[in-house]
Enzyme design. Structure first.
Site, PDB file in Angstrom:
ATOM      1  N   GLY A   1      -7.417   9.471  12.488  1.00 26.90           N
ATOM      2  CA  GLY A   1      -7.522  10.705  11.692  1.00 26.90           C
ATOM      3  C   GLY A   1      -6.219  11.136  11.059  1.00 26.90           C
TER       4      GLY A   1
ATOM      5  CB  SER B   1      -8.685   2.175  11.794  1.00 23.88           C
ATOM      6  OG  SER B   1      -9.510   3.264  12.143  1.00 23.88           O
TER       7      SER B   1
ATOM      8  N   GLY C   1       0.845  -1.195   0.000  1.00 22.03           N
ATOM      9  CA  GLY C   1       0.000   0.000   0.000  1.00 22.03           C
ATOM     10  C   GLY C   1       0.878   1.242   0.000  1.00 22.03           C
ATOM     11  N   GLY C   2       2.098   1.093  -0.481  1.00 25.59           N
ATOM     12  CA  GLY C   2       3.098   2.176  -0.407  1.00 25.59           C
ATOM     13  C   GLY C   2       2.890   3.311  -1.398  1.00 25.59           C
ATOM     14  CB  SER C   3       0.924   3.905  -4.438  1.00 33.96           C
ATOM     15  OG  SER C   3       1.836   3.102  -5.116  1.00 33.96           O
ATOM     16  N   GLY C   4      -0.050   4.881  -1.283  1.00 33.92           N
ATOM     17  CA  GLY C   4      -1.089   5.654  -0.609  1.00 33.92           C
ATOM     18  C   GLY C   4      -0.509   6.731   0.293  1.00 33.92           C
TER      19      GLY C   4
ATOM     20  CE  LYS D   1      -7.659  -0.941   8.778  1.00 30.30           C
ATOM     21  NZ  LYS D   1      -6.617  -1.047   7.693  1.00 30.30           N
TER      22      LYS D   1
ATOM     23  CG  LEU E   1       0.669   5.252   6.877  1.00 28.10           C
ATOM     24  CD1 LEU E   1       1.406   6.295   7.700  1.00 28.10           C
ATOM     25  CD2 LEU E   1      -0.197   4.374   7.790  1.00 28.10           C
TER      26      LEU E   1
HETATM   27  P1  NAD Z   1      -4.732   5.266   0.971  1.00 28.72           P
HETATM   28  O1  NAD Z   1      -6.001   4.917   0.289  1.00 28.72           O
HETATM   29  O2  NAD Z   1      -4.099   6.570   0.673  1.00 28.72           O
HETATM   30  O3  NAD Z   1      -3.650   4.113   0.707  1.00 28.72           O
HETATM   31  C1  NAD Z   1      -3.978   2.763   0.636  1.00 28.72           C
HETATM   32  C2  NAD Z   1      -3.175   2.127  -0.488  1.00 28.72           C
HETATM   33  O4  NAD Z   1      -3.529   0.737  -0.549  1.00 28.72           O
HETATM   34  C3  NAD Z   1      -3.499   2.724  -1.868  1.00 28.72           C
HETATM   35  O5  NAD Z   1      -2.314   3.161  -2.517  1.00 28.72           O
HETATM   36  C4  NAD Z   1      -4.148   1.587  -2.621  1.00 28.72           C
HETATM   37  O6  NAD Z   1      -3.863   1.569  -3.997  1.00 28.72           O
HETATM   38  C5  NAD Z   1      -3.546   0.369  -1.904  1.00 28.72           C
HETATM   39  N1  NAD Z   1      -4.382  -0.824  -2.071  1.00 28.72           N
HETATM   40  C6  NAD Z   1      -5.724  -0.917  -1.928  1.00 28.72           C
HETATM   41  N2  NAD Z   1      -6.133  -2.161  -2.211  1.00 28.72           N
HETATM   42  C7  NAD Z   1      -5.018  -2.882  -2.512  1.00 28.72           C
HETATM   43  C8  NAD Z   1      -4.804  -4.236  -2.885  1.00 28.72           C
HETATM   44  N3  NAD Z   1      -5.825  -5.081  -3.028  1.00 28.72           N
HETATM   45  N4  NAD Z   1      -3.537  -4.649  -3.111  1.00 28.72           N
HETATM   46  C9  NAD Z   1      -2.493  -3.768  -3.014  1.00 28.72           C
HETATM   47  N5  NAD Z   1      -2.647  -2.475  -2.661  1.00 28.72           N
HETATM   48  C10 NAD Z   1      -3.896  -2.035  -2.425  1.00 28.72           C
HETATM   49  O7  NAD Z   1      -5.025   5.104   2.519  1.00 28.72           O
HETATM   50  P2  NAD Z   1      -4.259   5.749   3.766  1.00 28.72           P
HETATM   51  O8  NAD Z   1      -5.079   6.894   4.231  1.00 28.72           O
HETATM   52  O9  NAD Z   1      -2.822   5.917   3.451  1.00 28.72           O
HETATM   53  O10 NAD Z   1      -4.450   4.604   4.838  1.00 28.72           O
HETATM   54  C11 NAD Z   1      -3.423   3.649   5.072  1.00 28.72           C
HETATM   55  C12 NAD Z   1      -3.887   2.676   6.124  1.00 28.72           C
HETATM   56  O11 NAD Z   1      -4.210   3.394   7.316  1.00 28.72           O
HETATM   57  C13 NAD Z   1      -5.128   1.883   5.764  1.00 28.72           C
HETATM   58  O12 NAD Z   1      -4.970   0.568   6.204  1.00 28.72           O
HETATM   59  C14 NAD Z   1      -6.249   2.558   6.528  1.00 28.72           C
HETATM   60  O13 NAD Z   1      -7.250   1.628   6.869  1.00 28.72           O
HETATM   61  C15 NAD Z   1      -5.501   3.031   7.768  1.00 28.72           C
HETATM   62  N6  NAD Z   1      -6.065   4.209   8.436  1.00 28.72           N
HETATM   63  C16 NAD Z   1      -6.262   5.371   7.721  1.00 28.72           C
HETATM   64  C17 NAD Z   1      -6.771   6.487   8.393  1.00 28.72           C
HETATM   65  C18 NAD Z   1      -6.970   7.800   7.666  1.00 28.72           C
HETATM   66  O14 NAD Z   1      -7.476   8.743   8.299  1.00 28.72           O
HETATM   67  N7  NAD Z   1      -6.596   7.941   6.407  1.00 28.72           N
HETATM   68  C19 NAD Z   1      -7.064   6.417   9.754  1.00 28.72           C
HETATM   69  C20 NAD Z   1      -6.853   5.230  10.433  1.00 28.72           C
HETATM   70  C21 NAD Z   1      -6.334   4.130   9.750  1.00 28.72           C
END
Ligand code: NAD
Length: 346
Positions: A166, A110, A9-12, A141, A14
């Site tokens: 958040g 989360s 998930g390294g393109s997202g 989750k 976090l």
């Molecule tokens: P994000 O959507 O920016 O990043 C998630 C990444 O996962 C994306 O790049 C996506 O392409 C990748 N992904 C999704 N499905 C996939 C699959 N089947 N195979 C491979 N990659 C896949 O999300 P984020 O905001 O960076 O969140 C990261 C983590 O933190 C998540 O697990 C989320 O549940 C958790 N989280 C987020 C928040 C928030 O406020 N954003 C809060 C608490 C927890």
């Protein structure tokens, strides 16, 4: 032997910050994701639900430490996709880790796994899972946490679960997009609830720090009394804000880019009960018209409840300190957002 990291998930939001921080400190790090957004760190395209791809990437990289922060976005996907990715995909990553002799597994969960809509104040990790998850995202989750924790110690694999709350900062396209839309459509004077609810918001750089500390400490805890393996940690900025103070913080920073756009207006306060009724009506109308509701009972619940967490355990066991303040990260987020083309902000 130096660690070989795979950020899943390294393109997202976090995942990118984690991969970048590891890369910048000189570690061997690669990314696995379904989409590629950056090209400065070795990238492997693949779905975590596809066992053969996951196995091949682990072998190709020689992965020793998995940091798993992939998930469909909280409000964006069909229920089946959450089960497939968050539960099925996490299972695949864990079984492949065991099969390949991976040493460490860090999972991003989360804080929402304990939230049932009622106020949560200063709660720590002893607080039980909610029996009434607010949506399928939270349900999955919870299941994923259980998979990760129950794998701890299997064939030498050490696992840990982090629960951020958040997350926001540069690279975010969820939170800021909604707040920007509210700003541009002149609705910033509408407040739902009494704004007496404190809420945790966490700078993404701090959350990334916590993941790297957890990975480092998994095999080298500070002391035998502060284990990391098999543990859960809440991760926040340790500085909860009143919900609407936070959103106003973002909007007032946007004022600098759009001088004169916002007129001084009296704040219209919609009580929570009325918000819930409106949410139900909007949901019904959206269901009839086959489109997304602009307001739901879920969003009202989130904006009206107190949700803040005690992070003493992360401070003690991980040596975690939130170095970047909420205000500074707001500056960075708005600066980054406004550096995008207008079309990307739409
Ligand atoms: P994000 O959507 O920016 O990043 C998630 C990444 O996962 C994306 O790049 C996506 O392409 C990748 N992904 C999704 N499905 C996939 C699959 N089947 N195979 C491979 N990659 C896949 O999300 P984020 O905001 O960076 O969140 C990261 C983590 O933190 C998540 O697990 C989320 O549940 C958790 N989280 C987020 C928040 C928030 O406020 N954003 C809060 C608490 C927890």
């Amino acid at each position: 032997m130096p660690e070989v990291y795979l950020v899943v998930g390294g393109s997202g939001l976090l995942g990118r910050h984690i991969a970048k921080q590891l890369h910048d400190r000189g570690d061997n790090v690669s990314v696995l994701d379904i989409v590629q957004r950056y090209d400065d760190i070795p990238f492997h395209q693949g779905d975590i639900c596809d066992e053969a791809t996951v196995l091949s990437v682990f072998k190709k990289c020689g992965t020793t430490c998995v940091i798993h922060c992939a998930s469909p976005q909280a409000k964006s996907a069909a229920p089946e996709l959450f089960w497939k990715v968050n539960v099925g995909g996490t299972n695949t990553l864990i079984s492949t880790s065991i099969q390949c002799g991976v040493n460490k597994f860090v999972y991003t969960s989360s804080s929402g796994v304990v939230f049932d809509g009622s106020d949560l104040q200063n709660i720590d990790e002893s607080h039980p899972y909610t029996r009434r998850a607010l949506d399928v995202y939270m349900d999955t989750k919870i299941q994923a946490e259980k998979i990760v924790l129950s794998a701890n110690g299997k064939d030498g694999l050490l696992t840990v679960v982090l629960r951020p709350s958040g997350i926001f900062g540069p690279g975010d396209r969820q939170l800021i997009a909604g707040l920007y839309n509210t700003y541009m459509t002149g609705r910033t004077h509408i407040q739902i609830g009494n704004n007496k609810n404190l809420t945790d918001w966490t700078a993404v750089v701090n959350v990334a720090d916590a993941h790297i500390l957890a990975a480092d400490r998994l095999s080298a805890p500070v002391s035998p009394d502060t284990p990391v393996a098999g543990q859960i940690f809440f991760i926040t900025n340790d500085d909860p804000w009143y919900f609407w103070d936070f959103t106003n913080g973002i909007w007032s920073r946007l004022d600098a880019y759009f001088p004169g756009k916002r007129q001084k207006r009296k704040v219209t306060i919609i009580p929570r009960w009325l918000g819930m009724c409106l949410g139900a009506i909007f949901e019904f109308e959206a269901w009839i018209r086959g489109r997304k509701p602009s307001m739901t009972r879920f969003t009202i619940t989130f904006s009206c409840a107190a949700r803040w967490h005690n992070i003493s355990k992360a401070k003690r066991a991980l040596g975690y300190t939130p170095h970047v303040s909420v205000s500074n990260e707001m500056d960075e987020l708005v600066k980054w957002w406004m550096s995008l083309d207008e079309s990307e902000r739409a």
